[in-house]
Design an enzyme around this catalytic site. Sequence first.
Site, PDB file in Angstrom:
ATOM      1  N   GLU A  60       0.858  -1.187   0.000  1.00 41.66           N
ATOM      2  CA  GLU A  60       0.000   0.000   0.000  1.00 41.66           C
ATOM      3  C   GLU A  60       0.890   1.231   0.000  1.00 41.66           C
ATOM      4  OE1 GLU A  60      -3.682   2.143   2.433  1.00 41.66           O
ATOM      5  OE2 GLU A  60      -3.098   0.096   2.936  1.00 41.66           O
ATOM      6  N   ASP A  83       4.867   4.996   3.579  1.00 40.08           N
ATOM      7  CA  ASP A  83       4.518   6.414   3.640  1.00 40.08           C
ATOM      8  C   ASP A  83       5.715   7.163   4.203  1.00 40.08           C
ATOM      9  OD1 ASP A  83       3.072   8.934   3.908  1.00 40.08           O
ATOM     10  OD2 ASP A  83       1.236   7.761   3.946  1.00 40.08           O
ATOM     11  N   ASP A 124      10.560   6.469   0.231  1.00 35.48           N
ATOM     12  CA  ASP A 124      10.107   6.614  -1.151  1.00 35.48           C
ATOM     13  C   ASP A 124       9.704   5.253  -1.720  1.00 35.48           C
ATOM     14  OD1 ASP A 124       9.857   7.083  -3.890  1.00 35.48           O
ATOM     15  OD2 ASP A 124      11.600   8.405  -3.984  1.00 35.48           O
ATOM     16  N   ASP A 164      -1.791  12.140  -3.904  1.00 35.81           N
ATOM     17  CA  ASP A 164      -1.831  13.583  -4.154  1.00 35.81           C
ATOM     18  C   ASP A 164      -2.177  13.822  -5.619  1.00 35.81           C
ATOM     19  OD1 ASP A 164      -1.291  16.324  -4.493  1.00 35.81           O
ATOM     20  OD2 ASP A 164       0.238  16.279  -2.927  1.00 35.81           O
ATOM     21  N   LYS A 200      -2.602  21.404 -10.191  1.00 38.35           N
ATOM     22  CA  LYS A 200      -2.136  22.420 -11.130  1.00 38.35           C
ATOM     23  C   LYS A 200      -1.461  21.761 -12.324  1.00 38.35           C
ATOM     24  CE  LYS A 200      -1.494  26.017  -7.630  1.00 38.35           C
ATOM     25  NZ  LYS A 200      -0.520  26.945  -6.981  1.00 38.35           N
ATOM     26  N   ASP A 257     -10.597  10.860  -5.683  1.00 42.31           N
ATOM     27  CA  ASP A 257     -11.809  11.674  -5.759  1.00 42.31           C
ATOM     28  C   ASP A 257     -11.561  12.929  -6.601  1.00 42.31           C
ATOM     29  OD1 ASP A 257     -10.170  13.059  -4.021  1.00 42.31           O
ATOM     30  OD2 ASP A 257     -11.772  13.596  -2.625  1.00 42.31           O
ATOM     31  N   ARG A 286     -12.569   8.407   6.617  1.00 41.63           N
ATOM     32  CA  ARG A 286     -13.046   9.718   7.035  1.00 41.63           C
ATOM     33  C   ARG A 286     -12.747  10.762   5.958  1.00 41.63           C
ATOM     34  NH1 ARG A 286     -10.489  11.588  12.515  1.00 41.63           N
ATOM     35  NH2 ARG A 286      -8.649  11.191  11.240  1.00 41.63           N
ATOM     36  N   PHE A 287     -11.550  10.690   5.393  1.00 41.55           N
ATOM     37  CA  PHE A 287     -11.169  11.607   4.318  1.00 41.55           C
ATOM     38  C   PHE A 287     -12.124  11.477   3.134  1.00 41.55           C
ATOM     39  CE2 PHE A 287      -8.991  12.038   0.220  1.00 41.55           C
ATOM     40  CZ  PHE A 287      -8.531  13.338   0.292  1.00 41.55           C
ATOM     41  N   GLU A 288     -12.422  10.233   2.766  1.00 37.00           N
ATOM     42  CA  GLU A 288     -13.321  10.004   1.639  1.00 37.00           C
ATOM     43  C   GLU A 288     -14.715  10.518   1.950  1.00 37.00           C
ATOM     44  OE1 GLU A 288     -14.858   6.273  -1.172  1.00 37.00           O
ATOM     45  OE2 GLU A 288     -13.410   5.951   0.438  1.00 37.00           O
TER      46      GLU A 288
END
Length: 248
Positions: free
Chosen positions: A77, A102, A129, A152, A156, A188, A226-228
């Site tokens: 993951e 991460d 990384d 992420d 831009k 998303d 929660r983020f989703e």
Amino acid sequence: MPPKWRTEPRFPDGPAPDPAGSHHERRIRSFQPRRSRVTTGQGEALKRLWGTWGLDIDGHSVIDLEALFGGLPVVLEIGFGMGEATAQMAAADPATGVLAADVHTPGQGNLLALAERGGLSNVRVANGDAIILLREMLAPGSLAGIRVYFPDPWPKARHHKRRLIQPEFLTLAATRLAPGAVLHCATDWEPYAEQMLEVLTAHPDFENTQADGGYAPRPDFRPLTRFEGQGLDKGHVVHDLLFRRTEN
């Protein structure tokens, strides 16, 4: 002079500030290390558990996944945030090892604490990384799957080159996935979802698991985070993409 996050050890027996610093390379990275406060509980988990369940992505040697996970098939993951969804999936599927990578120290500590609390012996936390991890520390065909949830989006236009899901990444990932293993992405951010679908569909080493060639319904095994949930409350549309490593 390198920035302080690369040189100051925050936890002497925990994750290194820049584990692959000696392997510095001029490569556009898809992530930015974030400095945020580590809670007391997260810090204690890092100090207590890192030596057992943590590893630094230093690029020096190939990981023996069979020994690390006791022979379990292993899913990588990439980017797990605070680790809540990772812990839920590991608890629901104890027969699969989860190598969670991460660079966010609070998230690393939080996932270790969740794993300890839940008795999740099938979780290992990797610091650094993920490209170096894939390229230099994992054997060909060693992974049973890769998960990339809500990377992420670099919205831009001038930053699109920083997005993780690119043809070069897919070529590398394909070499580490066993034939038939699934790369599962979720986002998303609509423009990023479209790019993911385009580059995955075009890549010769992957095939869409969906007969119509489109996005997949959210599988039951991926928890609603929660983020989703916050994104859905704002009207965001979440897209899942499940592509299988071809047999070639």
